[in-house]
Design a protein around this motif. Structure first.
Motif, PDB file in Angstrom:
ATOM      1  N   LEU A 113      32.540  58.326  71.624  1.00 35.30           N
ATOM      2  CA  LEU A 113      32.705  59.748  71.327  1.00 35.30           C
ATOM      3  C   LEU A 113      34.185  60.097  71.161  1.00 35.30           C
ATOM      4  N   THR A 122      35.897  61.544  67.814  1.00 34.89           N
ATOM      5  CA  THR A 122      36.658  62.799  67.860  1.00 34.89           C
ATOM      6  C   THR A 122      38.079  62.607  67.355  1.00 34.89           C
ATOM      7  N   ARG A 123      38.704  61.506  67.730  1.00 33.26           N
ATOM      8  CA  ARG A 123      40.058  61.236  67.272  1.00 33.26           C
ATOM      9  C   ARG A 123      40.087  61.042  65.743  1.00 33.26           C
ATOM     10  N   ASP A 162      37.993  62.327  63.622  1.00 38.95           N
ATOM     11  CA  ASP A 162      37.808  63.621  62.962  1.00 38.95           C
ATOM     12  C   ASP A 162      39.082  64.459  62.981  1.00 38.95           C
ATOM     13  N   ILE A 163      39.809  64.351  64.097  1.00 42.49           N
ATOM     14  CA  ILE A 163      41.033  65.150  64.189  1.00 42.49           C
ATOM     15  C   ILE A 163      42.073  64.653  63.209  1.00 42.49           C
TER      16      ILE A 163
END
Length: 379
Positions: free
Chosen positions: A369, A373-374, A376-377
């Motif tokens: 996860l 998330t990284r 996507d950022i």
């Protein structure tokens, strides 16, 4: 038949026959029970008095027929012998039998018979109480020889007393008659020694039997004590291995299961009650323990080095066919400095492993996860 004054060869012959009879009857002394000797203060002397009294009573008729009414004679040796062996009660019982025999044979107890019997009682009591004297001879042969001399003196005294009473009727002293009683005196002295020796042999045999019985009782007591200690130790051991949360299996150097607790019995399908010795040899470690594992071959490879190095302490994880996981801890079993086997301890770590796998899975998800998330950022 040659007749001698006061003593005939028939009387000597009958005395010898009586001695054989008395010696045979005295052997009944051997059958006095041990408990009469060691646990009673009156049964033993009464038994001695009865046996010696029976011997005197049976030999009285033959002596009476051969000695023209005499009923004491050779039987007098039984009075001091009974006193020496059994004490006052014994000698008085035998004396009573001889007095009764004297009264029955002649209608009354003659003075000479009474003198001999009373003297025999006193002689037996002197020897009985002399056992504790410091200077009393310790050799049984010497003791009975001295008693035999005492019996001879009693007989000579009774003989002289009879002569002292005869001048009143016009008789004169015959010196040859005094010499004629010597064979009878020798028989009495030798007979006392022989009968006393027989009694001494029986006493020593009985004492050896009593010592053997005492030793047997002590040995049985020690065995019972050790058995109780072993039962206590086994109970303590059983309680100890049953109180643990692990499955415990004890295996000897021949790979034979010798003991285990109830948890091990449920884990490996072993009999519910361990059978020591006979029957237990059918339970082989490799045959019963490995059968429950998912990979028996891996287990065999693990345990093979243990037989070559019994002092080795090892630990590993085992997976069972039902999916449970156990941590195995193996350490040597010692008796003193000698290693006689190994103790296998199986600790259930299934829930622990499941918890670890759950945490590991959660960590992987969190890491995944975090990576997503990284990504996507950054994009």
């Amino acid at each position: 038949m040659i007749d001698l004054s006061f003593v005939t060869l028939d009387l000597v012959r009958v005395s010898l026959e009586n001695f054989s009879l008395v010696a045979t009857l005295v052997l009944l002394y051997y059958f006095i029970p041990h408990r009469f000797r060691s646990r009673s203060t009156w049964l033993f002397p009464v038994s001695v008095g009865i046996i010696f009294g029976i011997a005197a009573a049976i030999s009285i008729p033959a002596l009476w027929l051969a000695a023209n009414g005499q009923s004491v004679g050779f039987n007098i040796i039984l009075v001091p012998l009974a006193g020496f062996v059994g004490g006052p009660v014994s000698t008085l019982l035998v004396a009573a039998v001889l007095l009764a025999g004297s009264a029955a044979s002649s209608g009354m107890v003659s003075v000479s018979d009474l003198l001999m019997i009373v003297s025999g009682v006193l002689l037996g009591l002197i020897f009985y109480f002399a056992k504790t004297w410091k200077y009393f001879p310790r050799s049984p042969v010497i003791q009975y020889f001295l008693m035999g001399l005492g019996v001879v003196l009693i007989e000579i005294g009774a003989f002289m007393f009879s002569f002292a009473r005869q001048p009143l009727s016009g008789s004169s002293f015959d010196p040859f008659a005094f010499v004629a009683i010597l064979p009878f005196a020798v028989i009495s002295c030798v007979g006392t020694v022989i009968l006393g020796s027989i009694i001494g042999l029986i006493d020593r045999k009985k004492q050896a039997e009593l010592e053997l019985l005492d030793y047997k009782d002590r040995l049985e007591g020690l065995v019972e004590e050790r058995t109780t200690e072993l039962r206590h130790a086994n109970s303590l051991q059983h309680a100890t291995i049953e109180s643990t949360a692990d499955a415990i299996v004890v295996i000897d150097r021949d790979d034979i299961i010798r003991a285990y607790n109830q948890k091990a019995a449920l884990l490996f399908g072993l009999p519910p009650i361990p059978r020591e010795g006979t029957g237990q040899s059918a339970i082989k470690r490799t045959g019963r323990l490995a059968a429950s594992l998912s990979d028996p071959e891996e287990f065999f490879r693990f345990i093979k080095p243990l037989s070559e190095s019994s002092e080795q302490i090892v630990t590993t994880n085992l997976t069972f066919s039902n999916g449970s996981i156990y941590e195995l801890y193996v350490h040597p079993q010692r008796i003193g400095d000698q290693i006689v086997g190994r103790v296998w301890s199986f600790h259930d770590i299934t829930k622990k492993r499941e918890a670890e796998e759950t945490i590991e899975g959660a960590n992987k998800k969190l890491l995944l996860l975090a990576n997503i998330t990284r990504h996507d950022i950054l994009n």
